[in-house]
Design an enzyme around this catalytic site. Structure first.
Site, short mmCIF file in Angstrom:
data_model
loop_
_atom_site.label_atom_id
_atom_site.label_comp_id
_atom_site.label_asym_id
_atom_site.label_seq_id
_atom_site.Cartn_x
_atom_site.Cartn_y
_atom_site.Cartn_z
N HIS A 1 0.76 0.45 -4.28
CA HIS A 1 -0.56 0.94 -4.70
C HIS A 1 -0.55 2.46 -4.65
O HIS A 1 -0.54 3.05 -3.57
CB HIS A 1 -1.60 0.34 -3.74
CG HIS A 1 -3.00 0.80 -3.95
ND1 HIS A 1 -4.00 0.59 -3.02
CD2 HIS A 1 -3.59 1.45 -4.99
CE1 HIS A 1 -5.14 1.09 -3.47
NE2 HIS A 1 -4.92 1.64 -4.65
N ASP B 1 0.84 1.36 0.53
CA ASP B 1 -0.13 2.34 0.03
C ASP B 1 0.50 3.73 -0.02
O ASP B 1 0.98 4.23 1.00
CB ASP B 1 -1.35 2.37 0.96
CG ASP B 1 -2.17 1.10 0.84
OD1 ASP B 1 -2.66 0.83 -0.27
OD2 ASP B 1 -2.31 0.38 1.85
N ASP C 1 -8.78 -5.22 -2.44
CA ASP C 1 -8.19 -4.38 -1.38
C ASP C 1 -9.29 -3.63 -0.63
O ASP C 1 -10.02 -2.83 -1.23
CB ASP C 1 -7.23 -3.38 -2.06
CG ASP C 1 -6.44 -2.52 -1.07
OD1 ASP C 1 -6.59 -2.70 0.14
OD2 ASP C 1 -5.68 -1.66 -1.56
N GLY C 2 -9.37 -3.90 0.67
CA GLY C 2 -10.27 -3.13 1.52
C GLY C 2 -11.28 -3.99 2.26
O GLY C 2 -12.08 -4.70 1.65
N GLY C 3 -11.21 -3.96 3.60
CA GLY C 3 -12.19 -4.67 4.41
C GLY C 3 -12.07 -6.17 4.37
O GLY C 3 -13.02 -6.89 4.66
N HIS D 1 2.08 -5.13 0.76
CA HIS D 1 1.36 -4.06 0.04
C HIS D 1 1.67 -2.71 0.69
O HIS D 1 1.52 -2.55 1.89
CB HIS D 1 -0.14 -4.38 0.14
CG HIS D 1 -1.05 -3.47 -0.60
ND1 HIS D 1 -1.34 -3.61 -1.94
CD2 HIS D 1 -1.78 -2.40 -0.17
CE1 HIS D 1 -2.22 -2.68 -2.30
NE2 HIS D 1 -2.50 -1.92 -1.26
N SER E 1 -0.98 -5.26 4.29
CA SER E 1 -0.81 -3.82 4.09
C SER E 1 -0.41 -3.18 5.41
O SER E 1 -1.12 -3.31 6.41
CB SER E 1 -2.13 -3.21 3.61
OG SER E 1 -2.12 -1.81 3.85
N GLY F 1 -9.33 0.04 7.73
CA GLY F 1 -10.32 -0.21 8.76
C GLY F 1 -11.77 0.01 8.34
O GLY F 1 -12.65 0.08 9.20
N MET G 1 -10.91 -2.22 -5.69
CA MET G 1 -11.08 -1.64 -4.35
C MET G 1 -12.46 -2.03 -3.82
O MET G 1 -13.48 -1.77 -4.45
CB MET G 1 -10.98 -0.11 -4.40
CG MET G 1 -9.59 0.45 -4.67
SD MET G 1 -8.32 -0.08 -3.52
CE MET G 1 -8.95 0.55 -1.96
N GLY H 1 -8.32 5.42 0.64
CA GLY H 1 -7.99 6.55 1.49
C GLY H 1 -7.65 6.21 2.92
O GLY H 1 -6.89 6.91 3.56
N MET I 1 -0.32 7.64 -0.72
CA MET I 1 -1.41 8.63 -0.83
C MET I 1 -0.79 10.01 -0.89
O MET I 1 0.17 10.31 -0.16
CB MET I 1 -2.33 8.54 0.39
CG MET I 1 -2.91 7.14 0.57
SD MET I 1 -4.06 7.10 1.95
CE MET I 1 -4.42 5.35 2.03
N MET J 1 -2.19 5.80 -4.82
CA MET J 1 -3.44 6.57 -4.78
C MET J 1 -3.03 8.03 -4.96
O MET J 1 -3.07 8.83 -4.01
CB MET J 1 -4.16 6.32 -3.45
CG MET J 1 -4.86 4.97 -3.44
SD MET J 1 -5.30 4.43 -1.79
CE MET J 1 -3.77 3.64 -1.33
C1 DX5 Z 1 -7.07 1.70 1.49
C2 DX5 Z 1 -5.81 0.96 1.16
C3 DX5 Z 1 -5.72 -0.42 1.71
C4 DX5 Z 1 -5.81 -0.51 3.22
C5 DX5 Z 1 -6.67 -1.69 3.52
O1 DX5 Z 1 -7.16 2.85 0.71
O2 DX5 Z 1 -5.64 0.85 -0.23
O3 DX5 Z 1 -4.60 -1.13 1.21
O4 DX5 Z 1 -4.59 -0.71 3.87
O5 DX5 Z 1 -6.92 -1.71 4.88
P1 DX5 Z 1 -8.02 -2.65 5.49
O6 DX5 Z 1 -7.58 -4.07 5.27
O7 DX5 Z 1 -8.05 -2.24 6.92
O8 DX5 Z 1 -9.31 -2.35 4.78
ZN ZN Z 2 -4.03 -0.49 -1.01
#
Ligand code: DX5
Ligand code: ZN
Length: 219
Positions: A66, A35, A179-181, A33, A8, A148, A140, A145, A37, A68
């Protein structure tokens, strides 16, 4: 390889994104990926449609978009025309199940793969009615949003429940994406619970050795 890494580019500085896309593609990435927003479904904003068209045109790998955004129905065609291969929208962005179903149909009608995402607080049972017509589910494992954030451990149970449902109901082509962390430690836990695609943002791109990091987790 039994899973796919979807890097991402969310935390990459705008002026570096095209270079990072090329470098990660040359390092063997099969998906990237993106994102989106809207400042409404989530507080932040990312790319407008012209920016995303330009970015998507830079790569031949699977472009995993993705959304959002509120009211995904209004933007699905624009993102597919802009080059998205997979369009994933949020269950929570729709007013009812009829709308969820209509957006999935619309994505298919315009020729992309359809994904449905749920936030950490949404029960996996909410999306069971749609699984037979979805190409992917994006679980998720942080609040959508920003990049990190820390992986929410209870996401593993959700991945596992979805994986069991997938096997029991012979939904062999359904992709389970998380997705996330995601980092070198959380990745394996997700895969062991049934994830097939892992979105990885800051663990890669917030580090100068991201190509080595990618090659290690992609091995
Ligand atoms: C968060 C995004 C993710 C984001 C993940 O809302 O959907 O795709 O880039 O970032 P990391 O891998 O840092 O959690
Ligand atoms: Zn994402």
């Amino acid at each position: 390889m039994k899973y796919i890494i979807a890097p991402s580019i969310l935390t990459v500085q705008k002026e570096d994104i095209v270079t990072r896309i090329k470098e990660i593609e040359n390092s063997g990435a099969r998906w990237i990926h993106f994102d989106i927003m809207d400042g409404n479904f989530v507080p932040a904003t990312t790319f407008d449609i012209d920016e995303i068209r330009e970015l998507l045109s830079q790569t031949k790998v699977t472009k995993d978009v993705h959304l959002m955004i509120k009211n995904p129905r209004s933007m699905v065609k624009a993102y597919i025309d802009a080059g998205a291969d997979n369009v994933t929208f949020h269950y929570e962005a729709c007013k009812d199940n009829i709308e969820v179903s209509a957006v999935i149909d619309m994505i298919h009608q315009y020729g992309a793969k359809a994904g449905l995402s749920i936030k950490p607080g949404t029960d996996i049972n909410a999306i069971i009615p749609f699984l037979s017509k979805l190409d992917l589910v994006l679980i998720m494992s942080v609040e959508p949003g920003k990049g990190g954030q820390k992986f929410i451990g209870k996401s593993l149970k959700k991945i596992n429940l979805l994986y069991k449902y997938k096997i029991e109901n012979r939904l062999s082509s359904l992709i389970i994406e998380v997705d996330g962390g995601i980092n070198d430690k959380t990745l394996g836990k997700c895969v062991n619970n049934g994830a097939g695609v892992l979105v990885v943002g800051s663990y890669l791109f917030n580090h100068p050795d991201y190509i080595d990091r990618f090659k290690k987790i992609n091995a």
